[in-house]
Structure formats: C-alpha cells, structure tokens
Design a protein around this motif. Sequence first.
Motif, PDB file in Angstrom:
ATOM      1  N   VAL A 125       0.755  -1.744   0.370  1.00 56.95           N
ATOM      2  CA  VAL A 125       0.577   0.428   0.320  1.00 56.95           C
ATOM      3  C   VAL A 125       1.030   1.599   0.009  1.00 56.95           C
ATOM      4  N   GLY A 126       1.980   1.311   0.483  1.00 54.38           N
ATOM      5  CA  GLY A 126       2.807   2.481   1.194  1.00 54.38           C
ATOM      6  C   GLY A 126       3.657   3.012  -0.478  1.00 54.38           C
ATOM      7  N   HIS A 127       3.948   1.946  -1.178  1.00 56.92           N
ATOM      8  CA  HIS A 127       4.906   1.924  -2.287  1.00 56.92           C
ATOM      9  C   HIS A 127       3.135   2.617  -2.908  1.00 56.92           C
ATOM     10  N   GLN A 128       2.377   2.196  -3.007  1.00 56.32           N
ATOM     11  CA  GLN A 128       1.201   2.776  -3.953  1.00 56.32           C
ATOM     12  C   GLN A 128       1.489   4.024  -4.352  1.00 56.32           C
ATOM     13  N   LEU A 129       0.731   4.301  -3.276  1.00 58.67           N
ATOM     14  CA  LEU A 129       0.591   5.443  -2.673  1.00 58.67           C
ATOM     15  C   LEU A 129       1.718   6.559  -3.062  1.00 58.67           C
ATOM     16  N   ALA A 130       3.177   6.237  -2.353  1.00 57.14           N
ATOM     17  CA  ALA A 130       4.221   7.206  -2.741  1.00 57.14           C
ATOM     18  C   ALA A 130       3.926   7.540  -4.465  1.00 57.14           C
ATOM     19  N   GLU A 131       3.670   6.511  -5.215  1.00 57.03           N
ATOM     20  CA  GLU A 131       4.398   6.434  -6.786  1.00 57.03           C
ATOM     21  C   GLU A 131       3.637   8.308  -7.327  1.00 57.03           C
ATOM     22  N   VAL A 132       2.385   8.278  -7.375  1.00 54.91           N
ATOM     23  CA  VAL A 132       2.033   9.523  -6.588  1.00 54.91           C
ATOM     24  C   VAL A 132       2.778  11.158  -6.902  1.00 54.91           C
ATOM     25  N   VAL A 133       3.828  11.287  -5.633  1.00 53.73           N
ATOM     26  CA  VAL A 133       4.708  12.245  -4.969  1.00 53.73           C
ATOM     27  C   VAL A 133       5.750  12.272  -6.546  1.00 53.73           C
ATOM     28  N   ARG A 134       5.887  10.506  -6.612  1.00 52.13           N
ATOM     29  CA  ARG A 134       7.724  10.044  -6.627  1.00 52.13           C
ATOM     30  C   ARG A 134       7.551  10.216  -8.416  1.00 52.13           C
ATOM     31  N   ARG A 135       5.833   9.880  -9.058  1.00 48.40           N
ATOM     32  CA  ARG A 135       5.663  10.580 -10.169  1.00 48.40           C
ATOM     33  C   ARG A 135       6.121  11.924 -10.838  1.00 48.40           C
ATOM     34  N   HIS A 136       5.090  12.749  -9.511  1.00 47.91           N
ATOM     35  CA  HIS A 136       4.458  13.946 -10.322  1.00 47.91           C
ATOM     36  C   HIS A 136       5.527  15.491  -9.828  1.00 47.91           C
ATOM     37  N   GLN A 137       6.193  14.764  -8.246  1.00 50.38           N
ATOM     38  CA  GLN A 137       6.345  15.760  -7.576  1.00 50.38           C
ATOM     39  C   GLN A 137       7.947  15.408  -7.222  1.00 50.38           C
ATOM     40  N   GLY A 138       8.338  14.701  -8.360  1.00 48.93           N
ATOM     41  CA  GLY A 138       9.923  14.578  -8.460  1.00 48.93           C
ATOM     42  C   GLY A 138      10.409  14.153  -6.929  1.00 48.93           C
ATOM     43  N   ALA A 139       9.742  13.399  -6.061  1.00 43.39           N
ATOM     44  CA  ALA A 139      10.554  12.582  -5.065  1.00 43.39           C
ATOM     45  C   ALA A 139      10.905  11.887  -5.084  1.00 43.39           C
ATOM     46  N   ASP A 140      12.225  11.772  -3.410  1.00 44.38           N
ATOM     47  CA  ASP A 140      12.940  10.569  -4.064  1.00 44.38           C
ATOM     48  C   ASP A 140      12.412   9.441  -3.101  1.00 44.38           C
ATOM     49  N   ARG A 141      12.314   7.893  -3.105  1.00 42.49           N
ATOM     50  CA  ARG A 141      12.027   6.846  -2.061  1.00 42.49           C
ATOM     51  C   ARG A 141      11.824   7.236  -1.453  1.00 42.49           C
ATOM     52  N   ARG A 142      12.540   7.804   0.014  1.00 37.17           N
ATOM     53  CA  ARG A 142      12.714   7.510   0.552  1.00 37.17           C
ATOM     54  C   ARG A 142      11.584   9.085   1.500  1.00 37.17           C
ATOM     55  N   ALA A 143      11.746  10.526   0.814  1.00 32.98           N
ATOM     56  CA  ALA A 143      10.286  11.208   1.078  1.00 32.98           C
ATOM     57  C   ALA A 143       8.990  10.565   0.233  1.00 32.98           C
ATOM     58  N   GLY A 144       9.057  10.411  -0.539  1.00 32.66           N
ATOM     59  CA  GLY A 144       7.525   9.475  -1.225  1.00 32.66           C
ATOM     60  C   GLY A 144       6.975   8.705   0.025  1.00 32.66           C
ATOM     61  N   TRP A 145       8.046   7.820   0.867  1.00 26.66           N
ATOM     62  CA  TRP A 145       7.372   6.759   1.676  1.00 26.66           C
ATOM     63  C   TRP A 145       6.984   7.255   3.251  1.00 26.66           C
ATOM     64  N   ALA A 146       7.058   8.581   3.271  1.00 29.99           N
ATOM     65  CA  ALA A 146       7.234   8.859   4.517  1.00 29.99           C
ATOM     66  C   ALA A 146       6.062   9.686   4.088  1.00 29.99           C
ATOM     67  N   ARG A 147       5.938  10.040   3.016  1.00 29.89           N
ATOM     68  CA  ARG A 147       5.156  11.529   2.342  1.00 29.89           C
ATOM     69  C   ARG A 147       4.362  10.050   2.687  1.00 29.89           C
ATOM     70  N   ALA A 148       3.953   9.338   2.513  1.00 31.80           N
ATOM     71  CA  ALA A 148       2.785   7.910   2.285  1.00 31.80           C
ATOM     72  C   ALA A 148       2.399   7.888   3.544  1.00 31.80           C
ATOM     73  N   VAL A 149       3.108   7.654   4.505  1.00 30.62           N
ATOM     74  CA  VAL A 149       2.956   6.599   5.814  1.00 30.62           C
ATOM     75  C   VAL A 149       2.397   8.215   6.601  1.00 30.62           C
ATOM     76  N   ASP A 150       2.375   9.411   6.268  1.00 40.03           N
ATOM     77  CA  ASP A 150       2.231  10.236   6.632  1.00 40.03           C
ATOM     78  C   ASP A 150       0.061  10.773   6.331  1.00 40.03           C
ATOM     79  N   ARG A 151       0.331  10.201   4.741  1.00 36.01           N
ATOM     80  CA  ARG A 151      -0.879  10.645   4.675  1.00 36.01           C
ATOM     81  C   ARG A 151      -1.985   8.943   4.976  1.00 36.01           C
TER      82      ARG A 151
END
Length: 640
Positions: free
Chosen positions: A410-436
């Motif tokens: 689930v976390g990887h699926q959520l992180a894909e949005v910011v990694r795809r559109h906002q250029g977030a790296d893998r760690r930042a995308g994962w942290a954002r997913a956990v936060d959401r």
Amino acid sequence: MAGGTSRRWSRTVRGPLGVTAVVLLLAVLLLTVFAPMVWQTRADAVHPAEILQGPSGRHPAGTDLLGRDILARVLVATRLSVELALAATVLGVGAGLLLGAAPVVLGRRAGRWIGAVINVAVAFPSLLLALFFAVVFGVGAKGAVLAIGLATAPGFARLTQTMAATVAGRDYIAAARIAGVGRIRILLRHVLPNIAEPLVVAATLAAGSALLAFAGLSFLGLGVQAPAYDWGRLLGEGLAQIYIHPAGALAAAAAVILAAMAFSLTGEVVARAIGLRSAEDAVPAARTAATPPRPAAAAAEIAPLLAVENLRVTFPVRGGQISPVREVSVQLRPGEAVGIVGESGSGKSLTALAIAQLVAAPGRVDADRLEFLGADLRGRGAAAHRRLLGTSLAMVFQDPMTSLNPTHRVGHQLAEVVRRHQGADRRAGWARAVDRLRAVRIPAAERRARQLPHEFSGGMRQRAMIGMGLMAGPALIIADEPTTALDVTVQREVLRLLENIRTADSVGLLFISHDVTVVAQVCERVLVMYAGRIVEDLPSAALLGDARHPYTRALVAAVPGMATDRDRPLAVIPGRPPDPARLPSGCAFAPRCPLATDVCREQDPPPAAYDDGRRVACHHADLAPVAVAPQETTAGRDQS
C-alpha cells in the motif's frame, strides 16, 4: 512478511507435489550440466562386437546399431534437448507477451488488429503450425527452435490478452492513468504482476510441451541432425528395432515424459507457494518529510474550481452513435460539496470519468466549457493535463479492492503519486505515504504501509484510497459511490473523514451516489441525473421535502424510513430507464411519469431557473408535489 513467505514455501515443497517436482527438476538440471562430462565418452564409444544387445549389467538399456550404450546417449542428450526446448519456450513466451500485451500499450485500434491475427493463429493446431514453420525455416535445430517458438506464441498471446484485458479494466489502472503513468509503465508495474501467476504456469507447461514437440520434429527428421542427437532422434533410431529391442526406444521416451513433468509440476509449485507477489523491498520510512505544496490557484476564490457546460460523451455504434451523457453542466467552488444521484445507468460515473479525462477511445468527450483550476481540459496539452489532474484531482472509487493493485504494498502505491509528479525520492515518497495514512486515521500507519491490500479491512482500504488521493494535496475529490460496499458504521467514518478533509483544506467534493439520504447529509447542492441528463439541480435542504421534478420525488419516496408502513408494498418507480441508443422523443422520463402529457412526449423540456437557484427540466415542475403520495415522501425524509 519474510517469515510468511518461508512458511508458504516450506508447506508447499514438503507436500507430495512439491517433493515430486523438486526431485524431477533437480535430476533434469543435474543431468543437463554434468551428463556430458561424465558419460560423453561412453556414449560415443563404438563397439562392433556389441551391436543391438539387450539390457544387461554393462548396458542397462542395451546398445544401438553401432554398439553404443543407449542409456549413456539418453543421459548425454539431456543437455541439448533441454537447451533447445528452453530456447523455443523463451521465444514463444516473449512473442506471446508482446502480442498479448499490445492492446494495453498500443491502444484499442491497433490491439484489435493484433487480436484478429492472434485469433486466426489460435484456430490452427500448434503441431500443424510447428510443422508449417519447420518447412519454412528449414531442417535443423535452429529451424526447429523457430518453428516451435512461433507455434507456441499464439496460445500464450491469447492467454496474455485475455488476462490483461481483465486487469486493464480495474480502478487502480484508471487511477494510474489519471496520475499520468505511461502505458508501458502501467503494463510492467500494474498489469503483468497481476497476471504473472497464470503466465508462469503456462510458461512451464509450454516448456514441457516444447520438449515433446522437439522430440516429435527430431523423430520425423526435421529437428536435430546427425552427428548431434537429442531424445527425439534417439527415439527414432530405437523405433526401427522396437519389436526386438524395445528398451532402446523406451529409454528416450521415458526421458521426455519425466523432463516434461518436471517443468510442469515445478510451475504449479511456484505459483502455489508464492503467488508471484511483488518482491519490492520495504523502504525504511524517514521520520519527517516536508508536505508537498498544493498547486497554486491565484483566482480560486473568483473563478470556479470546476466549470462544466454542456458536457457530452458519445460512443460509436453500428449505424451512428449514442450519447450516454448529454447536456451536463455543473460548477463547483473550493470547499463546496456537490452530489450527483440517480438510478444505475443514469450516467453518474461516466460523467465523473469524463471530467477526469478517463473515458477511453472510442469514447469521445465534448463540452462547450470544461475547465479545472482555470485550465481548459479540452485542449491538446495531454502531458500538462495529466500532471494537473494527477496532483490536483483525486478519484475515490466504489470498490477499494479493485482500486488498489493487489501485488504492491500500500505504501508504494501511495508514494508513486509524489514520486511521479513532484520528483520526490523513494524515501521522501514513503514518508509522505505513511503521513497520509495517519491523516486518514489508519492505526500503526508505518506497519500498515508495508502490507498488501488484502491485509486491510474494507474500511481501511477505502481510507487508504482516500489517503492516496491526498498525496499531492488535491483541490477536488471525486468520490464515486465510496460507501456502497461498506457497513453503516464504517460508512459513517468514511463520510466524516471526507467532510473533515473538505472543511480543513477547502477541498471541493463531487460525491456520486444512488442513496439520496446520504447525499442530502454530505452535500450542499444536488444534481439529479436521468438518462444521461441533469433533470434537477437543487439545494440539498430541498431534496427530501421540496423537490420539483417527479423523478427526484420518486427517488426520495423509494427510500424506506422508520415510519414506513410495513403492511404496504414498498414504493417503486414503475418501468425501466431508457436505453441510451433508443431514447424516446420528448422527455426521457415521460413513459414513467404520472404527470406526463402530450407536450412531455413531444418536447424535451429545457432547464428552467427558479429564484432559490435551483434548475428543473420539467414541463410540470410546479405540479410535481402531487406526483408522489405525501406519506411516501415523508417516509423518505424520516431516513435522513
């Protein structure tokens, strides 16, 4: 998760099927590697004095016409037989994957032509195709590999095409498209992992079939040529003496059967043990991460968030076209909640898909105006539109199990949005997913982010879907019947969550449902759709007690309440919604309306505006309160 995988492997391999597969495959692989090293000299040694001897201690399977040891030759032939079969399987599976996945990558038009080619090829027996290609490519091992590989491809392509078409219609594919994920990435990340299990089983079965096919071609003299030899060639040599020396032919035949069983059973064991779930490594979540900024909307308070005028969706049919959605107009401002209600087939979901630019060809979306955050979505800036919609518009679908990819955490699926559109790296995308996930009140969010969708309850999956929509700070959430599959307790939690998100961040909400009472509670304004058209636009406060369109009042009356008389039949709307391909002349609701007159059957009523801001498309809107018995309407109100 690692412990669970190990236990699945252990249980499967220790079973009868697993033990048999492991023993057979290990034997085949060991022979493939070591047999030529150990028995090559014995297999090639010619002994004129020992021609055509029967089984003995020195020669367990006897000797051939030159006195060579048949068993040694069968063992040595393992390497060439397996190598050629695997080469043909790789060719066939690769070609089949390319052909079967073509509609996902190339689109429906090109996919339709490729599908026709596949259908024609599948109509011919694979053995007949192999013989045809063997003649085309010529006699020899190379020609046999090409022949068997190309003969295998159509069946594998048909399987891939069927499975991919099933997965391509899931909601998480639509979500990936709206996020701007390219077709090839959708194929590799979302489609193929979900169909990998049957494809691997089919591939291992194809490897066993390729062994049999190679043996057949070599037996007929079209495969491996002298001085090389495989099992099929040895089988052909032994067949001439089968009546006086059967062991010579039976040894090669047994080798073919056992090797084919090894590949087939191994595929079954692998698929049963791991189900080929995604092998993505979990990413350690960072403790803190900056929240991505929301898209700027300079004139958000002046211009509407979403402006749609005269939206039309058409599909070509034989002899013309149909319009399941027509003349739809809606405006939605930041922080406003607008509901769309109507019977199944009224065009609610298709309207949402059209706004989100998710109507696939050959469907066509037209509008006099279609703007989101000031951007005209009718233009051809596809890349810019994908970025805007992928970050500023969130879709929450009805069934969360089909909206989340079951093969990815689930976390990887959520992180894909910011990694795809906002250029977030893998760690930042994962942290954002956990936060959401925390934001949508999922307990133990960091641990839950590492789990697969099937490990979530229905309510948690729906909240995870909402969390995915919040990854990029959306300005608009389109919720397409998000509570239909949930019980009332979880439904209330999801509705409260959407309300909190809307009020906290001034997010617009387009809420689609068939439940008029839920819409009346959640939304400020309601659009009632019938036969692809908005027939009434009214404040939610007037929905349950002061609707002016007969259809709206009939929908309300059809909802039972606490005061409904259980001794009387439940209220229903007589008749059936019209077929979009055969809409009646005049008002589409006229055949079911108790107030219908000749003018209703002849003229389609235009929307009429009222002082309180509502719009009603009905010739007899002022008489609507008599269209439904007052006590029935009251029963509907009690439900609220």
